[in-house]
Design an enzyme around this catalytic site. Structure first.
Site, short mmCIF file in Angstrom:
data_model
loop_
_atom_site.label_atom_id
_atom_site.label_comp_id
_atom_site.label_asym_id
_atom_site.label_seq_id
_atom_site.Cartn_x
_atom_site.Cartn_y
_atom_site.Cartn_z
CD GLU A 197 3.02 2.19 1.98
OE1 GLU A 197 3.64 1.75 2.61
OE2 GLU A 197 1.73 2.40 2.34
CG HIS A 199 2.55 -1.00 4.46
ND1 HIS A 199 3.30 -0.04 4.96
CD2 HIS A 199 3.02 -2.20 5.09
CE1 HIS A 199 3.93 -0.47 5.93
NE2 HIS A 199 4.00 -1.69 6.13
CB CYS A 209 1.73 0.06 8.82
SG CYS A 209 2.75 -1.47 9.36
#
Length: 206
Positions: A184, A182, A81
């Site tokens: 994750e 992102h 990011c």
């Protein structure tokens, strides 16, 4: 066992990245300790927030020169990011600021009718990369951003999304890579990308 250092400069989803790496069987450490980062097999530079503030924090901790050192030594480096944006030469966000300069290009606002861009976006892969192995020709990832990286070298772009305009969502040059989204927070495909990065780190360590 392979160790991935998650750079801690006070901005970014550090714990979420750590948990995602743990989920794919990778060992990581959230740290600003130069010795730990220097000894790690790979480095992740996360980031949420504004580019100028992030660079001030990175410089204050001496991480700018350390990250350049690690990249120059061939260590796998992944920006996430805002961390991807910091890899470039400069950003026009707020008052503007110089970046790490590991990738040629700049960061400017997305040309879109509504900002920020928040949500899932399909990223189409333009070339092969070890990061996207096993993901097919495209995958959806979760994005949150108002600015876009503008690489000077088109060949550095691995994948593009589209929001108002096509934008670089995955970049890679040798051992330096970045993702605008992102991983994750991107479910199965995001975890697969992080697992691919962990495998790159393991190969380098071997």
């Amino acid at each position: 066992m392979t160790l991935i250092a998650i750079c801690d400069y006070g901005m970014g989803n550090r714990r979420s990245v750590e948990k995602a790496l743990e989920h794919v069987g990778a060992r990581s450490a959230i740290t600003a300790d130069h010795d730990v980062i220097r000894g790690a097999d790979g480095v992740i530079l996360p980031g949420v927030g504004a580019f100028p503030e992030a660079m001030r924090n990175v410089v204050a901790l001496g991480l700018d020169e350390l990250l350049r050192e690690r990249a120059g030594a061939g260590a796998p480096l992944l920006g996430i990011c805002l961390g991807m944006q910091l890899l470039f030469e400069r950003s026009s966000e707020h008052e503007g600021a110089a970046g790490l300069g590991l990738l040629p290009g700049e960061v400017t606002p997305l040309r879109a009718p509504k900002l920020p861009h928040i949500g899932w976006n399909l990223v189409r892969f333009e070339r092969e990369s070890s990061l996207t192995g096993g993901l097919g020709e495209a995958a959806a990832f979760y994005h949150v951003h108002s600015l876009a990286c503008r690489p000077s070298e088109p060949g550095d772009v691995v994948g593009r999304g589209e929001y108002g305009e096509p934008f670089a969502s995955i970049v890679e040059r040798a051992n330096v890579a970045g993702v605008q989204f992102h991983p994750e927070k991107s479910s199965r495909d995001g975890l697969a990308l992080l697992a691919n990065f962990a495998r790159v780190c393991a190969r380098v360590a071997a």
